[in-house]
Design a protein around this motif. Structure first.
Motif, PDB file in Angstrom:
ATOM      1  N   UNK A  18       0.815  -1.226   0.000  1.00  0.00           N
ATOM      2  CA  UNK A  18       0.000   0.000   0.000  1.00  0.00           C
ATOM      3  C   UNK A  18       0.842   1.267   0.000  1.00  0.00           C
ATOM      4  N   UNK A  19       2.090   1.191   0.466  1.00  0.00           N
ATOM      5  CA  UNK A  19       2.947   2.378   0.467  1.00  0.00           C
ATOM      6  C   UNK A  19       3.890   2.411  -0.746  1.00  0.00           C
ATOM      7  N   UNK A  20       3.775   1.404  -1.618  1.00  0.00           N
ATOM      8  CA  UNK A  20       4.583   1.362  -2.838  1.00  0.00           C
ATOM      9  C   UNK A  20       4.029   2.361  -3.857  1.00  0.00           C
ATOM     10  N   UNK A  21       4.810   3.374  -4.179  1.00  0.00           N
ATOM     11  CA  UNK A  21       4.343   4.437  -5.073  1.00  0.00           C
ATOM     12  C   UNK A  21       4.532   4.084  -6.543  1.00  0.00           C
ATOM     13  N   UNK A  22       5.209   2.985  -6.807  1.00  0.00           N
ATOM     14  CA  UNK A  22       5.583   2.703  -8.186  1.00  0.00           C
ATOM     15  C   UNK A  22       4.831   1.515  -8.799  1.00  0.00           C
ATOM     16  N   UNK A  23       3.823   1.026  -8.062  1.00  0.00           N
ATOM     17  CA  UNK A  23       3.037  -0.079  -8.614  1.00  0.00           C
ATOM     18  C   UNK A  23       1.590   0.027  -8.135  1.00  0.00           C
ATOM     19  N   UNK A  24       0.690  -0.398  -8.987  1.00  0.00           N
ATOM     20  CA  UNK A  24      -0.718  -0.402  -8.643  1.00  0.00           C
ATOM     21  C   UNK A  24      -1.138  -1.813  -8.225  1.00  0.00           C
ATOM     22  N   UNK A  25      -1.889  -1.903  -7.118  1.00  0.00           N
ATOM     23  CA  UNK A  25      -2.304  -3.210  -6.585  1.00  0.00           C
ATOM     24  C   UNK A  25      -3.827  -3.328  -6.569  1.00  0.00           C
ATOM     25  N   UNK A  26      -4.317  -4.352  -7.223  1.00  0.00           N
ATOM     26  CA  UNK A  26      -5.734  -4.695  -7.103  1.00  0.00           C
ATOM     27  C   UNK A  26      -5.904  -5.610  -5.889  1.00  0.00           C
ATOM     28  N   UNK A  27      -7.161  -5.916  -5.574  1.00  0.00           N
ATOM     29  CA  UNK A  27      -7.409  -6.821  -4.455  1.00  0.00           C
ATOM     30  C   UNK A  27      -6.794  -8.191  -4.740  1.00  0.00           C
ATOM     31  N   UNK A  28      -6.880  -8.645  -5.974  1.00  0.00           N
ATOM     32  CA  UNK A  28      -6.298  -9.935  -6.345  1.00  0.00           C
ATOM     33  C   UNK A  28      -4.780  -9.911  -6.203  1.00  0.00           C
ATOM     34  N   UNK A  29      -4.167  -8.768  -6.533  1.00  0.00           N
ATOM     35  CA  UNK A  29      -2.712  -8.636  -6.371  1.00  0.00           C
ATOM     36  C   UNK A  29      -2.324  -8.748  -4.896  1.00  0.00           C
ATOM     37  N   UNK A  63      -9.752   1.333  14.382  1.00  0.00           N
ATOM     38  CA  UNK A  63      -8.957   1.630  15.574  1.00  0.00           C
ATOM     39  C   UNK A  63      -8.627   0.369  16.356  1.00  0.00           C
ATOM     40  N   UNK A  64      -9.024  -0.790  15.857  1.00  0.00           N
ATOM     41  CA  UNK A  64      -8.901  -2.047  16.587  1.00  0.00           C
ATOM     42  C   UNK A  64      -7.480  -2.309  17.067  1.00  0.00           C
ATOM     43  N   UNK A  65      -6.506  -2.087  16.162  1.00  0.00           N
ATOM     44  CA  UNK A  65      -5.105  -2.310  16.529  1.00  0.00           C
ATOM     45  C   UNK A  65      -4.326  -0.999  16.595  1.00  0.00           C
ATOM     46  N   UNK A  66      -5.047   0.104  16.556  1.00  0.00           N
ATOM     47  CA  UNK A  66      -4.385   1.404  16.649  1.00  0.00           C
ATOM     48  C   UNK A  66      -3.799   1.902  15.342  1.00  0.00           C
ATOM     49  N   UNK A  67      -4.089   1.216  14.229  1.00  0.00           N
ATOM     50  CA  UNK A  67      -3.508   1.614  12.947  1.00  0.00           C
ATOM     51  C   UNK A  67      -4.213   2.832  12.352  1.00  0.00           C
ATOM     52  N   UNK A  68      -5.551   2.713  12.189  1.00  0.00           N
ATOM     53  CA  UNK A  68      -6.342   3.757  11.518  1.00  0.00           C
ATOM     54  C   UNK A  68      -5.690   4.126  10.189  1.00  0.00           C
ATOM     55  N   UNK A  69      -5.320   3.103   9.424  1.00  0.00           N
ATOM     56  CA  UNK A  69      -4.599   3.302   8.164  1.00  0.00           C
ATOM     57  C   UNK A  69      -5.484   4.000   7.134  1.00  0.00           C
ATOM     58  N   UNK A  70      -4.956   5.026   6.436  1.00  0.00           N
ATOM     59  CA  UNK A  70      -5.736   5.765   5.418  1.00  0.00           C
ATOM     60  C   UNK A  70      -5.741   5.027   4.078  1.00  0.00           C
ATOM     61  N   UNK A  71      -6.403   3.870   4.051  1.00  0.00           N
ATOM     62  CA  UNK A  71      -6.443   3.046   2.854  1.00  0.00           C
ATOM     63  C   UNK A  71      -7.573   3.536   1.943  1.00  0.00           C
ATOM     64  N   UNK A  72      -7.240   3.768   0.698  1.00  0.00           N
ATOM     65  CA  UNK A  72      -8.259   4.218  -0.250  1.00  0.00           C
ATOM     66  C   UNK A  72      -8.241   3.340  -1.503  1.00  0.00           C
ATOM     67  N   UNK A  73      -9.384   3.323  -2.188  1.00  0.00           N
ATOM     68  CA  UNK A  73      -9.502   2.632  -3.471  1.00  0.00           C
ATOM     69  C   UNK A  73      -9.611   3.704  -4.550  1.00  0.00           C
ATOM     70  N   UNK A  74      -8.675   3.690  -5.501  1.00  0.00           N
ATOM     71  CA  UNK A  74      -8.710   4.693  -6.552  1.00  0.00           C
ATOM     72  C   UNK A  74      -8.850   4.009  -7.918  1.00  0.00           C
ATOM     73  N   UNK A  75      -9.379   4.764  -8.834  1.00  0.00           N
ATOM     74  CA  UNK A  75      -9.708   4.233 -10.155  1.00  0.00           C
ATOM     75  C   UNK A  75     -10.593   2.991 -10.039  1.00  0.00           C
ATOM     76  N   UNK A  76     -11.315   2.897  -8.898  1.00  0.00           N
ATOM     77  CA  UNK A  76     -12.327   1.874  -8.629  1.00  0.00           C
ATOM     78  C   UNK A  76     -11.782   0.446  -8.500  1.00  0.00           C
ATOM     79  N   UNK A  77     -10.464   0.282  -8.478  1.00  0.00           N
ATOM     80  CA  UNK A  77      -9.958  -1.080  -8.350  1.00  0.00           C
ATOM     81  C   UNK A  77      -8.579  -1.198  -7.705  1.00  0.00           C
ATOM     82  N   UNK A  78      -7.856  -0.085  -7.550  1.00  0.00           N
ATOM     83  CA  UNK A  78      -6.514  -0.151  -6.982  1.00  0.00           C
ATOM     84  C   UNK A  78      -6.499   0.351  -5.536  1.00  0.00           C
ATOM     85  N   UNK A  79      -5.613  -0.247  -4.722  1.00  0.00           N
ATOM     86  CA  UNK A  79      -5.524   0.089  -3.297  1.00  0.00           C
ATOM     87  C   UNK A  79      -4.192   0.769  -2.992  1.00  0.00           C
TER      88      UNK A  79
END
Length: 341
Positions: A18-29, A63-79
């Motif tokens: 999720x923090x990799x700026x140089x690759x797009x990841x789908x849910x399957x990836x 907040x379960x583990x204190x992460x509160x990670x700002x995960x977003x889905x963009x272009x309707x399929x990438x995370x």
């Protein structure tokens, strides 16, 4: 591998993706990446389900583990993380968290010169550096004595219990004229009254051996280890101290004078302790334990403020101890009078 360990590996893998700026990841990836990571750790093919990864992402967002990670889905399929600088390894802590961590560090620091905790020195230093606590003095002091004889044996005994290894111990008790070799199956380590003991199987019976009476220890390479699978809480539940016998627990009834009863009430001699009766002069307590040497020493330590009522045999032993002690002081007075004449 445990489910908790699997989850940690998945979270770490998802964080890397999720923090990799140089690759797009789908849910399957993401599913494939988690499956591959588990394969590398376990050495066998492991498939992670779609539902599992979806729950992982949900937990990371919450907040379960204190992460509160700002995960977003963009272009309707990438995370990805909406914050490019975010990582679950860079979680901030509040002032309350820092205080709690600092208190824990001050306690850990008291053990860092102790044999078993030497490998923790680097970890403690890193924690101190990370929360800027190096200049704070410890306000919690634990009773310990690193100079006790026998502490140098703790490492090999601990490791032998974990790895289930038989040991040859050259041991000399206080009553023995010379040391003897004990071939033992180590089960537990026990600290009592600032002394350490090894609870072990020897010739089919359980023994406790004081570490300060051990002269040399060697590993036995061929003998098969016998594991009694001892649970410390269960094994020691009916005693005070370390000496466990095959005798049944007995009710020990004793009274403590009014001025000292609060100490016994707030610090019970055993978890079974209960109050039988109370008067203005004394409080009567009762515990259910095996009668052993450590119990006698504990009761004797209260001196004239405690009286044992039951069982009768223990009461007579206590009476005899006090008689002998009284005679010793009488003899000392006689000797001092002779010297002064």
């Amino acid at each position: 591998m445990s489910s908790n360990k699997n989850a940690l590996i998945r979270y770490k893998t998802l964080d890397k993706c999720l923090k990799n700026k140089y690759r797009k990841y789908t849910l399957e990836d993401l599913i494939d990446e988690c499956s591959e990571a588990l394969f590398e750790f376990e050495g066998k093919e492991s498939f992670v389900s779609k539902r599992t990864v979806q729950l992982d992402l949900q937990n990371m967002r919450s907040e379960k583990f204190g992460y509160e990670a700002p995960i977003e889905v963009y272009e309707r399929k990438y995370y990805r993380y909406s914050d490019p600088d975010y990582s679950i390894h860079n979680i901030s802590v509040n002032e309350s968290d820092l205080k709690a961590m600092n208190n824990a560090i001050q306690i850990l620091k008291q053990f860092k010169d102790f044999s078993m905790f030497k490998e923790m020195n680097g970890v403690i230093q890193k924690l101190e550096d990370s929360i800027h606590s190096t200049n704070q003095k410890s306000i919690i002091h634990l009773d310990k004595n690193e100079q006790l004889k026998g502490l140098e044996h703790i490492d090999i005994l601990y490791e032998s219990i974990i790895s289930k290894r038989v040991l040859h111990i050259l041991y000399k008790s206080f009553t023995a004229r010379e040391a003897n070799i004990f071939t033992v199956h180590p089960q537990l380590l026990k600290e009592y009254n600032n002394r350490w003991f090894l609870i072990c199987l020897y010739k089919g019976r359980m023994y406790n051996l004081a570490l300060d009476r051990m002269e040399h220890i060697e590993k036995e390479e061929k003998a098969e280890y016998i594991d009694r699978n001892l649970d410390g809480d269960e094994y020691f539940k009916n005693i005070v101290g370390v000496t466990v016998s095959e005798t049944k627990p007995r009710y020990v009834v004793f009274s403590v004078d009014a001025s000292n009863a609060p100490y016994v009430r707030t610090k019970p001699l055993h978890k079974s302790q209960e109050i039988v009766s109370e008067t203005a002069e004394a409080t009567v307590f009762r515990i259910c334990v095996q009668i052993n040497y450590e119990l006698e020493r504990l009761l004797l330590g209260f001196g004239d403020c405690l009286i044992v009522h039951q069982p009768k045999r223990l009461r007579e032993r206590m009476r005899e101890k006090f008689r002998t002690g009284f005679k010793n002081y009488q003899n000392l007075d006689v000797e001092e009078n002779k010297e002064s004449q």
